[in-house]
Structures are given as structure tokens and as C-alpha cells.
Design an enzyme around this catalytic site. Structure first.
Site, short mmCIF file in Angstrom:
data_model
loop_
_atom_site.label_atom_id
_atom_site.label_comp_id
_atom_site.label_asym_id
_atom_site.label_seq_id
_atom_site.Cartn_x
_atom_site.Cartn_y
_atom_site.Cartn_z
N TYR A 73 -132.58 123.78 -24.69
CA TYR A 73 -133.49 122.63 -24.64
C TYR A 73 -132.83 121.48 -23.88
CZ TYR A 73 -136.37 118.75 -26.39
OH TYR A 73 -137.17 117.64 -26.48
N SER B 152 -135.57 113.29 -23.34
CA SER B 152 -135.18 113.45 -24.73
C SER B 152 -133.78 112.91 -24.97
CB SER B 152 -135.21 114.94 -25.10
OG SER B 152 -134.63 115.17 -26.35
#
Length: 240
Positions: A112, A99
Site C-alpha cells: 500500500y 496517505s
């Protein structure tokens, strides 16, 4: 459903197996079923991911562990399950979907980011180990795409102390966030796995491409500014 559409299009070329990636035994069972059905594995994509938005202080233990269980341990279990099959054939390609959050820690997505940082550290080591057997590992670093990650994400219980910061961040996202059709990422993924020399890392999106270079330059500038302190902290001495 998207799965039903795929089944209608590809027929017996498609096989599915329901599994919780956070449950190691289920992952191994799914991989065994896939190999039994398909004969062998060529490309394995670790794409499972969950997101709970919240400041680091706001996430509960349960929420933090749930992120790590899927985003990090899920990929670890898949890697462990598929490697024996790939090693035996001395070929194959594992793609780890990371990501933009692995480029740096950002407010509201700290845990995250931690899961994706952990995934990338694992993946770099895995790449070095798997290469010994002719197996390739690539890290995909996408920006924003309109996937189920957004529709299914959760929010941690907000603390009033962060109200001002939260409003500022949400304003920045509304003004500068870029989210794209997932099919563009799928096209890039197919280009990656079809390449004769696939890269160790691939950025997806102009925004994340520019951000990656900006973050790298700022880190290098900081390291350079503190070079004297860094070098002074090393002086070899005899082993105790």
C-alpha cells in the site's frame, strides 16, 4: 445510500457514471461523459483506493498488482483523461489523495505504501507539467478516517513466522491509532480547492503532521551522518 442522498439533495446538479478506475478505457469514457454532461471540469479528485493488509512477503502477485492497479494506475488514467480538457481551458485543479503511508514504509502496509509513494512521484512530475498550462496539482496526505477503506480491506494469508510482529503491531495500533470523521477531511479538501494559492501538499490530522516532521528530521540526521560518504561518491569525469 450516500449516493442516493446526494442525488436527492442536488438533483440534476449531480451526474454519476460507473467505471473501474483500473480500466483505462472506462476512465476515459467516464471523463467524456462528465464533460458532455457538465460542460467542463473544474476540480478532479483522485480518491479511489484499496488496501490489502499483510507483510511484504505475504502478499500474492494478484494482491500486489490489484493495489497498484487502483491506487496508482487508476490515478494515472484519470490524469491522462482529464488533462486535455483542463489544458484547453488553461485552468483546473487535480487533487491526488495520498496517505500517511507515503511518509514512510510501515509493517503490514508495505505494498500500500509503495502504491502511494508511486502516486506522489507521479504527482510531483504531473504538477510541474500541468503548471505550464495553468493547471494546479495538490497532494493530500490524510491520516486515519472511518471510510470504506477499512470495511472493505482484505488480509493476505498470514505466515506463522510473523505472528509475534503482527501481535506487536496490532497492539501499537490499538493504543496509538487516531481515526476521524471523514467530514473533517471533506472540509479541509473544500478549503484547499477554494484557496487562491493552494499548497502542493497538505497534511490532514495532528498525528500525521507530527509524524511527517519526525520522519523528515530522522532522514536529515541520517543524511548528515553519512555526508562524507555521499560526497565522496561524486567526481566528474569525461563522458565515456
Amino acid at each position: 445510500t450516500p449516493l442516493a442522498a446526494l442525488a436527492a439533495r442536488h438533483g440534476d446538479r449531480l451526474t454519476t457514471h460507473r467505471a473501474d478506475v483500473a480500466a483505462r478505457e472506462q476512465v476515459f469514457d467516464a471523463v467524456t461523459a462528465a464533460v458532455d454532461r457538465l460542460g467542463h471540469l473544474d476540480v478532479v479528485v483522485n480518491n479511489a483506493c484499496v488496501l490489502t493488509m499483510g507483510m511484504v512477503e505475504e502478499l500474492s502477485e494478484e494482491e500486489a498488482r490489484a493495489l497498484m492497479d487502483v491506487n496508482f494506475f487508476g490515478a494515472l488514467w484519470v490524469g491522462q483523461a482529464v488533462l486535455p480538457h483542463l489544458r484547453e481551458r488553461r485552468t483546473g485543479h487535480i487533487v491526488q489523495v495520498s496517505s500517511i503511508a507515503a511518509l514512510g514504509g510501515f509493517p503490514m502496509t508495505g505494498i500500500y505504501s509503495a502504491s502511494k509513494f508511486a502516486l506522489e512521484g507521479l504527482s510531483e512530475a504531473l504538477a510541474a507539467e500541468a503548471a505550464h498550462f495553468g493547471v494546479t496539482v495538490s497532494i493530500l496526505q490524510p491520516g486515519g478516517y472511518w471510510t470504506d477503506l477499512y470495511t472493505r480491506m482484505r488480509q493476505a494469508a498470514p505466515l506463522p513466522a510473523y505472528h509475534g510482529l503482527r501481535e506487536e503491531i496490532q497492539r501499537q495500533w490499538s493504543e496509538g491509532s487516531v481515526d476521524s470523521d471523514p467530514r473533517l477531511a471533506a472540509d479541509a479538501l473544500m478549503t484547499l480547492v477554494d484557496s487562491a494559492e493552494p499548497p502542493a501538499r497538505l497534511l490532514l490530522g495532528s498525528m500525521i503532521y507530527d509524524l511527517a516532521f519526525d520522519i523528515s528530521r530522522r532522514r536529515m540526521a541520517t543524511w548528515s551522518a553519512w555526508e562524507e560518504v555521499s560526497r565522496a561518491a561524486e567526481h566528474a569525469v569525461p563522458a565515456p
